[in-house]
Write an enzyme that holds these catalytic residues in place. Sequence first.
Site, PDB file in Angstrom:
ATOM      1  N   VAL A   1       3.893   1.224   2.536  1.00 25.77           N
ATOM      2  CA  VAL A   1       3.734   0.157   3.519  1.00 25.77           C
ATOM      3  C   VAL A   1       4.152  -1.157   2.884  1.00 25.77           C
ATOM      4  CG1 VAL A   1       2.139  -1.061   5.039  1.00 25.77           C
ATOM      5  CG2 VAL A   1       1.841   1.392   4.640  1.00 25.77           C
TER       6      VAL A   1
ATOM      7  N   ASP B   1      -8.185  10.997  14.886  1.00 27.35           N
ATOM      8  CA  ASP B   1      -8.468  10.590  13.507  1.00 27.35           C
ATOM      9  C   ASP B   1      -9.050   9.176  13.491  1.00 27.35           C
ATOM     10  OD1 ASP B   1      -8.688  10.951  10.804  1.00 27.35           O
ATOM     11  OD2 ASP B   1      -6.614  10.414  10.350  1.00 27.35           O
TER      12      ASP B   1
ATOM     13  N   GLY C   1       0.815  -1.209   0.000  1.00 29.64           N
ATOM     14  CA  GLY C   1       0.000   0.000   0.000  1.00 29.64           C
ATOM     15  C   GLY C   1       0.843   1.252   0.000  1.00 29.64           C
TER      16      GLY C   1
END
Length: 983
Positions: free
Chosen positions: A688, A812, A681
């Site tokens: 990642v 978040d 990702g």
Amino acid sequence: MVTNLSSPPSPILFSCLAILLIVVFVSGDVGAAALDAQATYLSQMKQEFTGPAMAGWDFSNSSSPAINYCKFQGITCDAAGNVTAIDVTSWRLSGRLPSGICKSLPALRELRLAYNDIRGGFPATLLNCTAPASLEILNLSFAGVSGAVPDISPMTSLRVLDMSNNYFAGAFPAAAIANLTNLEVINLNENPGFHDWRPPESWLSRLKNLRILILSTTSMRGGIPAWIGNVTSLTDLELSGNLLTGEIPATIARLHNLQLLELYYNNLTGVVPDELGNLTMLTDIDLSENRLTGVIPESICALPRLRVLQMYTNKLTGVIPAVLGNSTQLRILSVYRNQLTGELPGDLGRYSGFNVLEVSENQLTGPLPPFACANGELQYILVLSNLLTGAIPASYADCRPLLRFRVSNNHLDGDVPAGIFALPHASIIDLSFNHLTGPIPATIAGATNLTSLFASNNRISGVLPPEIAGATTLVKIDLSNNQIGGSIPDSVGRLNRLNQLSLQENRFNGSIPATLADLHSLNVLNLSYNALAGEIPESLCSLLPNSLDFSNNNLSGPVPLPLIREGLLESVAGNPALCVAFRLNLTDPALPLCPKPARLRGMRGLAGSVWVVAVCALVGVVATLALARRWVLRSRHDAEHDGVAASSPASSSSYDVTSFHKLSFDQHEIVEALIDKNIVGHGGSGTVYKIELSNGELVAVKKLWVSRRSKQEQNHGHGGCLDRELRTEVETLGSIRHKNIVKLYCCYSGADSNLLVYEYMPNGNLWDALHGAGGWGFGFLDWPTRHRVAIGVAQGLAYLHHDLLYSIVHRDIKSSNILLDADFEPKVADFGIAKVLQARGDRDASTITIAGTYGYLAPEYAYSSKATTKCDVYSFGVVLMELATGKKPIEPEFGETRDIVQWVSGKVAAGAEAEALDKRLEWSPFKEEMVQALRVAVRCTCSIPGLRPTMADVVQMLAEAGPTTGRTAKDAGNKDSSGEHKL
């Protein structure tokens, strides 16, 4: 004169008869036409609005529909068949109101469209409902109406205007309302999208008939106008949740008919006017959550009809007037978080159906009021953090309606009445930090709704009775720092909802029950500072990585290997008889090696030599294989990068290492695996990777490039090479041990890039699981799995907010930041913008940096940049709605300027929760539990932060609504509750 009856009629008489027949004929035609127009309009309504209730409007069975529609549900007609009222409240309709309503229904006086989904903004057709005889009652509350309010001044016949709980925005229609001189009721509650405004003084001279004025949460600003005291017809004045400043005008005392006065959640200052004691009709007064000073006027406490007195979270001083004890009407006294002193009125509750006592966080002294439950209606005793003394009145043990009993942080003494532990409806019993004595009785098995038992830091003795397992709903038990002895009952292992078990600093002996390993929801197990003996059951390691503490006991035998791997040797310190089977490295604490079994201790000579040779050979083979694998990986890396220079950051950068757990890998193994094929990702700040280690384990590595600013900070000695957000994540996650918080193994920080090494989560994130292509299967899993995800996230956030020295605000929370392991156990991740709230005495510690993701942001960001723990609660509520509905936070079907919160809230308000549930689970047997979860989510997303529960409360509510029992979540608490106290 004699009339000759036989003579023929005169021509004049014929003319009169003809005219009369024409009038009758024409009138009949007009009447029939009018009735047909009404039927046509109602038929159009049926076509425009979708909803099952509309099926009852059946025009198909008659050639003359006008005959039938007066019998339709929701329709009221007069004797002539003219429609006078339409009431489709809570019919779950969706659509637009057809045009021409007042032309087609000229006799219409009442139109009630509440708790539906009215599309297209304020229905423009209503603006044609003008005087002299026209619409008098308009109710559009909870109707999902958005956009601006047009000029409604032509609707001069209106007596009742209710447009509350919608999404109106733009200019407040102050001038238009002033022209509606017949108004008796104005209710625009909960429309925070209006621009800042002030009520015009023209209201004083024009709204002579006004009885009810509800303008809460409408973004009103400035001071409360003194002229409001001249609108003497008012019985209900509600201006709460606004931006009001200044003092409360004493002129309000002129409103002699006033029964309800609500000014809470503003920024009002000054004293509470003593003149308010002249309002002899007053039943409810709420001035909470302001900055008021001075005393609580005795004149108000003496009002003969006073039922509710709420002034919590101000800066009030002085005593609670003793005259309150004489009241025959008082039901709620809520004055917590002030600076009040003196004693509670001795007769409080003696003469009234007293229901709520909330006086926490003051400086009150003296005893608890003995008659508080004299009339058997008391549900809340919340007196936390005062200086109260004496014993708990014996009468409280018979107060069966009690839901919350919280007396912690006082100086109470004496034995706890046995019945307190067995209250059948109580969900929280909190006795902590007092000087209380006596045992925990076996009758605790009768506490069938108990979720939290807090009694730490007292002098409670005796044993922990096995019957505690009868309180099956327990989520948290904290009995630390008492004098409880005996063994820990095996039956505790049957409390399958238990999240926290704190028994440290007591006199427990015997062994640690292996049954504790059955507590799969346990996050905190603290048995330190007791006299426990025997070995640490290996099975308890299944509770890792949660907080386990067995230190300072008399335990013996080998320390289970998983505790050593997790770097938790400190959790077994102070047990001299413990040992380790072998050394992992030279930095282990000085625990002795376990002795070899007797049959091996005498083996010497050849056998010993063979053993040494075998071990050396094994070590050599492992080292050779490791070197070979490293050579292969390096070769692959060089090949895949097609000749990239050996000095590239991925292969040879020098990193500073900060580790937070025992590591089974080194820097080189991670760096050499940062190749393209391992990328899983990309994000806005880096890449990642999924990396398989040489031992077969998987880790996730987040590679972040160092910003220019960070390099500058490095050169100036400010925090190394870590970005501010990265430093936040490292500092936050490095200190956390919780099964629902993603584990950060270590951080590698270098000149050009930073690497964060996490535990790998094979099922990705919750967003992809719910909203990815086809839902890839997760959407079709049962509700118990989703409920487990919800409660796991809630437990992780509750840990961050309540169980650390300083609260951590994630800021978040969203479904993409919730990762799922192989068993769909959730882990909260991405703490890059988290903030530690070091309150330093500030009650409402907060951050001032706007952060978060659209769709999950709490609405207070619209007018304030402060982020508190209640912002996380709001975001979690959105995630909970996603779990129950399967929908994204923003969907086209929600309409313009609407999101999942508004959509779900409308469904819940209309009693149509089932319509919002995920259609992929429509055959689920757990629909009621899903509905309860939606109701919890609505409470979490309340637009007023103070009305949201805490995450600790959310954990309890979700546990109470768990699918394992089918119990419904309690809807306890209302606007007079604080998350820390009542809920």
